[in-house]
Design a protein around this motif. Structure first.
Motif, short mmCIF file in Angstrom:
data_model
loop_
_atom_site.label_atom_id
_atom_site.label_comp_id
_atom_site.label_asym_id
_atom_site.label_seq_id
_atom_site.Cartn_x
_atom_site.Cartn_y
_atom_site.Cartn_z
N PRO B 61 91.36 81.32 -24.19
CA PRO B 61 91.92 82.19 -23.14
C PRO B 61 93.21 82.11 -23.07
CG PRO B 61 89.91 81.33 -22.38
CD PRO B 61 90.24 80.51 -23.53
N THR B 62 94.03 82.94 -22.59
CA THR B 62 95.27 82.84 -22.24
C THR B 62 95.10 82.36 -20.71
OG1 THR B 62 95.69 84.75 -23.58
CG2 THR B 62 97.72 84.07 -22.20
N GLU B 63 94.21 82.95 -19.96
CA GLU B 63 94.13 82.45 -18.39
C GLU B 63 92.50 82.44 -18.46
OE1 GLU B 63 96.21 84.52 -15.15
OE2 GLU B 63 97.33 84.99 -16.81
N GLY B 64 92.32 81.64 -17.32
CA GLY B 64 90.82 81.69 -16.83
C GLY B 64 89.93 80.54 -17.81
N THR B 65 88.78 80.26 -17.08
CA THR B 65 87.92 79.19 -17.61
C THR B 65 86.63 79.50 -18.17
OG1 THR B 65 87.26 78.83 -15.26
CG2 THR B 65 89.03 77.37 -16.29
N VAL B 66 85.98 79.02 -19.02
CA VAL B 66 84.67 79.22 -19.49
C VAL B 66 83.74 78.01 -19.46
CG1 VAL B 66 83.42 80.23 -21.44
CG2 VAL B 66 85.51 81.17 -21.12
N PHE B 67 82.63 78.19 -18.59
CA PHE B 67 81.60 77.31 -18.62
C PHE B 67 80.59 77.61 -19.40
CE2 PHE B 67 84.29 76.50 -15.00
CZ PHE B 67 84.28 75.11 -14.52
N ILE B 68 79.92 76.49 -20.35
CA ILE B 68 78.71 76.78 -21.14
C ILE B 68 77.61 75.51 -20.61
CG2 ILE B 68 77.49 76.95 -23.34
CD1 ILE B 68 79.44 79.32 -23.04
N ASP B 69 76.54 75.97 -19.96
CA ASP B 69 75.76 75.29 -19.37
C ASP B 69 76.51 74.02 -18.46
OD1 ASP B 69 73.22 74.24 -19.05
OD2 ASP B 69 73.17 73.03 -20.60
N GLY B 70 77.46 74.49 -17.92
CA GLY B 70 77.81 73.61 -16.88
C GLY B 70 79.23 72.80 -17.42
N VAL B 71 79.50 72.84 -18.82
CA VAL B 71 80.67 72.27 -19.29
C VAL B 71 81.66 73.12 -19.58
CG1 VAL B 71 81.53 71.10 -21.33
CG2 VAL B 71 78.94 70.78 -20.84
N GLU B 72 82.96 72.73 -19.27
CA GLU B 72 84.12 73.61 -19.21
C GLU B 72 84.70 73.49 -20.51
OE1 GLU B 72 86.82 72.96 -16.13
OE2 GLU B 72 88.33 74.17 -16.80
N ILE B 73 84.37 74.38 -21.45
CA ILE B 73 84.69 74.21 -22.87
C ILE B 73 86.27 74.66 -22.93
CG2 ILE B 73 82.42 74.98 -23.59
CD1 ILE B 73 83.49 77.61 -24.63
N THR B 74 86.81 75.54 -22.16
CA THR B 74 88.19 75.64 -22.12
C THR B 74 89.12 74.38 -22.07
OG1 THR B 74 87.92 76.59 -20.03
CG2 THR B 74 88.18 78.10 -21.60
N LYS B 75 88.43 73.32 -21.77
CA LYS B 75 89.31 72.09 -21.63
C LYS B 75 88.90 70.94 -22.86
CE LYS B 75 90.19 70.91 -16.81
NZ LYS B 75 89.60 70.18 -15.67
#
Ligand SMILES: Nc1ncnc2c1ncn2[C@@H]1O[C@H](COP(=O)(O)OP(=O)(O)O)[C@@H](O)[C@H]1O
Ligand SMILES: [Mg+2]
Lengths: 405, 232
Positions: B61-75
């Motif tokens: 993403p250009t902005e924002g965060t995505v968590f999958i099952d508690g893991v911040e995958i955008t990081k």
């Protein structure tokens, strides 16, 4: 699993894989053929020069070489030849008196190098007798018999039994002329030498030059085993202490230059072949990567990491190489062994080749070591060429690739 | 309270920000819990694929965060992300889902092999999965020998194989006739109910939308509505 996928992938586009395989086969075959051909030519050339012209070792007076003046001699050569010949490692020895001068026919004249030889000993040395095409090899019994090359005979417009006059200076710098009758005409494989070398009886030339009996300008030695060349050279020093002793490599720097130019030529040709191979493989593998962008994107999406994608593409090239290499190697080897026996007849071009001292039949040959080098070079080239397409595959962005779905 | 599987916070995606910016997804919040069966609908170009790709870690993403099952995958780094996808997310695409040189059985087994599952266990699971999607008699067929619907069912089985937290399916029925599409959706619904697998699938096919229990509607990259419904 990657091995299996890579193996099956190469059969997806059979014709493309066959192109890569055959370019590897042709590359290896051509590399082997060119190397073995030049090696055969080079070997031929050396043997021709050594056994027909130079011998393994020549001994001269230290200053003879600079001026080619007949007055610089080795004394007592008959005795020295006997001593050398009695050594078991030496095949044959001959002595020669050498002068340069002019040969004159009723129509023209030409510069020549006059060899005063002992006909019997040259039969086992430069085997001049085998080259006589017309007349005989010093069989008339006359002391003024001369053997000249076919090329020279044509130039002088003379025939067998014609009379010619040799003019040269003796050791006292007086101009001498002698009349000779052509007893034989020879034709060797080196046309340029045929035009300048003439052969007469050593004893007669020696008398004309006013040399003492048994004085000669050159001693030539053929050894039985070339590996003993160095030790025989040392042994010769004991017998001819004041002589300048040289082996064939020292006598003929041109020969080593020819060898070097052959090597260079070999590298250039192999380089061109490998370059073509490189472009062929890069091109085809790149095509196969670009065709599979969506599939590669999907593989990345479902969890195949980049290292594995890289390995997969490399494996595909590797398999193609693995199929092509043994076939190329085998066909190259078969070609070399077959042609090594029958020889390649270059008589079409032999006029040109013979004047450079080459025989017109080439027997290709190659050492095992060279096969290993060629195969390694092809393998390395193939693998290196696979890196770029595989690297390209790594640059794919899965979301971009998948968007194309 | 059910476990949160997807938690996307003010996610935006702008393509070509420097030239002609395309705001494909704008400030989207999505929250999906374990066991949900969600349809992502909207006209073509509304940003469905872009949003799904960001939730699956295929796109950043250009902005924002995505968590999958508690893991911040955008990081996560690129390689970590590939590994994360292998173990946590199942994908089904519109087409080109399968490795053409592998049979149905091998395609499903492939991800398990990447996870180093032992052979006997793997074979058992692959057979069970293919049976579940109704392809027991096609295990040794290659994708080229299967119909479009059958290929998509193999893809669902493959997505399921690694026991992911969620299966993301981007227009899985777009290339199928209505009968095959209904069949695929029934299989997905059955797996959702029986195996508690969370599904998020995009579509613009009304008959498919009807089978969902929650419908998120995207228009011009923004969520227009997010409603629960009784599937029919
Ligand atoms: N790589 C890209 N570069 C530029 N624009 C893109 C790219 N990918 C998608 N878009 C644009 O983003 C918008 C959303 O696309 P997409 O997510 O594919 O929509 P949908 O899947 O709903 O059809 C569209 O206007 C599309 O043209
Ligand atoms: Mg889309």
């Amino acid at each position: 699993m990657l091995f299996q996928i890579a193996w099956r992938n190469i059969w997806r586009n059979k014709s493309r894989s066959l192109v890569v395989i055959s370019s590897i086969i042709i590359g290896i075959w051509a590399g082997i053929f060119i190397l073995s051909f030049s090696w055969g030519m080079y070997k031929n050339n050396i043997n021709e020069s050594v056994y027909r012209q130079l011998s393994h070792i020549q001994i001269h007076h230290p200053t003879f070489g600079e001026e080619n003046n007949s007055k610089f001699t080795i004394t007592n050569t008959d005795e020295k030849a006997r001593q050398l010949e009695s050594d078991g490692r030496i095949a044959s020895v001959s002595s020669r008196v050498i002068s340069s001068g002019m040969i004159t026919s009723p129509t023209t004249a030409s510069g020549v190098k006059i060899y005063g030889i002992n006909p019997a000993s040259e039969i086992t040395q430069i085997r001049l007798n085998e080259y006589v095409r017309e007349g005989t090899y010093f069989e008339s019994g006359k002391e003024n018999e001369i053997l000249i090359g076919a090329k020279l005979a044509k130039k002088l417009k003379v025939k067998l039994k014609s009379k010619v006059v040799l003019t040269f200076t003796n050791i006292n710098s007086e101009i001498i002329s002698g009349a000779f009758r052509i007893g034989g005409i020879y034709r060797s494989k080196n046309i340029s030498l045929d035009e300048v070398n003439v052969y007469v009886h050593q004893k007669h030339l020696r008398e004309l030059l006013e040399l003492k009996p048994s004085e000669s300008n050159e001693m030539a030695i053929l050894v039985k085993n070339e590996e003993q060349l160095e030790t025989i050279k040392k042994f010769s020093v004991g017998i001819v202490p004041r002589g300048k002793i040289e082996d064939w490599k020292e006598l003929s720097p041109e020969l080593s230059m020819i060898i070097e130019s052959f090597n260079l030529y070999t590298y250039i040709i192999s380089g061109i072949i490998l370059l073509a191979l490189t472009f062929g493989i890069i091109n085809t593998m790149l095509m196969s990567v670009l065709e599979r962008i969506r599939e590669l994107g999907m593989l990345m999406a479902i969890g195949l990491n980049k290292r594995k994608i890289f390995i997969m593409i490399m494996l595909e090239t590797f398999y193609l190489t693995l199929i092509g290499t043994p076939i190329g190697l085998l066909s190259g080897w078969l070609t070399v062994t077959t042609l090594g026996k029958t020889g390649i007849n270059l008589s079409m071009f032999s006029e040109g080749l013979a004047s450079y001292g080459f025989s017109s039949i080439i027997y290709p040959a190659l050492d095992q070591e060279k096969y290993v080098i060629i195969v390694t070079m092809c393998l390395v080239t193939a693998i290196l060429s696979a890196i770029y397409p595989a690297y390209k595959a790594l640059q794919l962005n899965p979301s971009e690739a998948i968007r194309k779905i | 309270m059910a476990k949160t599987i997807i938690d996307a916070h003010n996610v935006s995606k702008t393509f070509n920000p420097k030239t002609i910016p395309v705001h494909a997804v704008q400030d989207v919040h999505v929250h999906i819990e374990e066991g949900e069966f969600v349809a992502l609908v909207g006209p073509s170009g509304s940003g469905k694929s872009t949003l799904l790709n960001m939730m699956g870690g295929l796109d950043e993403p250009t902005e924002g965060t995505v968590f999958i099952d508690g893991v911040e995958i955008t990081k996560l780094s690129e390689n970590k992300l590939i590994d994360f996808r292998l173990h946590n997310i199942g994908f089904v695409f519109q087409s080109f889902n399968l490795i053409p040189v592998l049979t149905a059985k091998e395609n499903v087994g492939f991800v398990l092999q990447l996870q180093n599952m032992p052979k006997t266990e793997r074979e058992k699971r692959v057979l069970a999965l293919l049976e579940e999607v109704g392809l027991k008699d096609k295990i040794n067929s290659r994708p080229g020998e299967l119909s479009g619907g059958q290929q998509q069912r193999v893809a669902v089985a493959r997505a399921l194989a690694s026991k992911p937290k969620i299966i993301l399916a981007d227009e899985p029925t777009a290339n199928l006739d209505s009968k095959s599409a209904a069949n695929l959706l029934d299989i997905m619904a059955k797996l959702n109910k029986e195996e508690k697998i969370t599904f998020l699938f995009s579509t613009h096919d009304q008959r498919v939308i009807r089978k969902a229990r929650r419908v998120i509607t995207l228009v011009d990259g923004k969520i227009e509505s997010d409603v629960e419904q009784t599937p029919s």
